[in-house]
Design an enzyme around this catalytic site. Structure first.
Site, PDB file in Angstrom:
ATOM      1  N   LYS A 240       0.836  -1.189   0.000  1.00  0.00           N
ATOM      2  CA  LYS A 240       0.000   0.000   0.000  1.00  0.00           C
ATOM      3  C   LYS A 240       0.876   1.246   0.000  1.00  0.00           C
ATOM      4  CE  LYS A 240      -3.740  -1.900   2.928  1.00  0.00           C
ATOM      5  NZ  LYS A 240      -4.903  -1.721   2.038  1.00  0.00           N
ATOM      6  N   ARG A 314      -9.964 -11.927   2.715  1.00  0.00           N
ATOM      7  CA  ARG A 314     -10.837 -13.022   2.276  1.00  0.00           C
ATOM      8  C   ARG A 314     -10.121 -14.373   2.327  1.00  0.00           C
ATOM      9  NH1 ARG A 314     -11.740  -9.971  -3.228  1.00  0.00           N
ATOM     10  NH2 ARG A 314     -11.313  -8.312  -1.719  1.00  0.00           N
TER      11      ARG A 314
END
Length: 460
Positions: A240, A314
């Site tokens: 990020k 996830r």
């Protein structure tokens, strides 16, 4: 600090909650002294306004709190909390202006003004105390307030002090408080116990990945809660940017909200069997970090092509959901700070949820409205299944194209729950701008609505 109502006392100051649209009429009915004093102090009943009415000897005989108009209240939650924060130190009792659900909601907001996150700096909470009004379930309101305080404290704590180990300790402390059991699968034991994707995501971090499990209750319907416990997310090798990491201490917000709901269930002794599963990891960068292009094999046996290491939540949830499904509960609920796409769709204030159970959706939406814990249903849109099916594996953790990101993430998770009614929340877990009873920082989204809906969802 435990959030509680004040003990009843004859010295409690009567508090009248005044609707702005009815303020003039109300004041006219109170006599000249009250109306003149209120008018001199500019009191109009606007949301958050307060005024103390003195008696003949200078003592306070009553307090007035502005409740705004119906239009104002439609745009805000916990309107009375703004007045509570403005009132001087003392003990108050609501005498008029609120009844029913509105009274309970505003009492919850009032209690939350007494909470501050003061682990690193001394803070000054509101010192206006409230006697529990007749007509509300005071214990239930206190339980919800203290669960919300737990959620906020967990999310607000930075990753240096809220890593996977600290999240485990918080879960163990909750288990001890309520007589639950807690066990953890740690580090390389995740491989021998067949939780390969939890291990893959967390293995590069200094603090070992783990799966934390809490169990409570011996009779009634079986409810399993699964919370994303990514205690910090660098994005992995798909790193990020700096701005994207600033709030990543909150990436364990799903687990915090799950623990808050669990606390409410246990404190209220709901007649059900509760299981909580938290895959706790840090998504870090090191030589052994999982890579873009890797194909992981999940606990369920489905292969997953990693097309972005920043879509790690996830992956860890998938192994935990598989375990949850193996237990054949009556309902599985997962909560996660999963996608930015959900924020684009509904903003930070709404908690989007997914379910294929129409009765569950209806019960939850009704409950959310009644307790001012807003949610919004998004669809498990089955035609989008093709978007999560890549060329080389069963599933793609980060479909290209950018469309329907929250929906495709939810569809990904649904693949791991094949025999149990399932509900998934894609929450934000953060209050970006301070509001009444909600300071900037971590926040609960969905637990109070779920608590209200569970009796209908599980036939309690």
């Amino acid at each position: 600090m435990t959030l509680t109502f004040a003990a009843p006392t004859p010295d409690a100051i009567p508090l009248h909650v005044i609707d702005q649209s009815n303020c003039d009429a109300w004041l006219a009915g109170q006599g000249e002294q009250v109306s003149q004093w209120a008018n001199r102090n500019g009191f109009t009943g606007a949301a958050g306004q307060t005024v103390l009415i003195p008696g003949s000897e200078g003592s306070v005989v009553m307090a007035l709190a502005g409740f705004g108009t119906a239009d104002t209240r439609a745009r805000k939650r916990f309107v009375l909390a703004a007045a509570a924060a403005a009132l001087p130190k003392g003990t108050y009792k609501i005498t008029s202006g609120l009844t029913g659900r509105a009274l309970e909601i505003e009492c919850f907001g009032w209690l939350m003004t007494g909470h501050t996150f003061d682990r690193y700096r001394t803070q000054s909470p509101s010192t206006a105390l409230l006697v529990a009004p007749a007509g509300i379930d005071a214990k239930r309101v206190e339980v919800q307030a203290n669960a919300e305080a737990l959620i906020r404290d967990l999310i607000n704590t930075p990753a240096q002090d809220m890593g996977p180990d600290a999240l485990q300790q918080a879960t163990e402390a909750l288990a001890t408080e309520f007589g639950a059991t807690c066990k953890t699968v740690l580090g390389d034991d995740l491989l021998s116990e067949n939780f390969p994707m939890i291990h893959a995501v967390g293995r590069a971090a200094e603090k070992a990945p783990r799966l934390i499990e809490l169990n409570w209750g011996t009779s009634g319907p079986k409810l399993t809660l699964v919370g994303k416990g990514v205690c910090f997310d660098t994005g992995g090798l798909d790193l990020k940017p700096a701005a994207g990491m600033l709030l990543m201490k909150k990436d364990m917000g799903g687990s915090a909200n799950v623990l808050g709901l669990a606390r409410m269930i246990m404190a209220l002794n709901l007649p059900l069997q509760l299981r909580v599963l938290i895959p706790a990891v840090e998504n870090s960068v090191a030589g052994n970090a999982f890579r873009p292009g890797d194909i992981l094999t999940s606990r369920k046996g489905l292969s997953v092509e990693v097309n972005n290491t920043d879509a790690e939540g996830r992956l860890v949830l998938a192994d935990a959901l598989t375990l949850a499904d193996e237990g054949n509960p009556d309902l599985i609920i997962s909560m996660a700070t999963l996608t930015g796409a959900a924020r684009v769709a509904v903003g930070p204030d709404l908690a989007p949820f997914y379910t294929d159970e129409e009765t569950h959706a209806a019960a939850l939406f009704k409950a959310a409205t009644e307790v001012a814990d807003p949610v919004w249903r998004l669809p498990f849109h089955t035609p989008y299944e093709a978007m999560i099916e890549p060329a080389y594996a069963d599933l793609d953790n980060a479909p290209s194209g950018g469309f329907a990101g929250s929906i495709t993430a939810a569809l990904f998770l649904r693949r791991f729950v094949t025999q149990t009614p399932y509900m998934h929340f894609d929450i934000y877990g953060w209050q970006p701008v301070a509001a009444s009873a909600r300071p900037k920082g971590g926040v609960g989204q969905g637990p109070r609505a779920l608590l209200e809906a569970l009796p209908d969802m599980l036939d309690l």
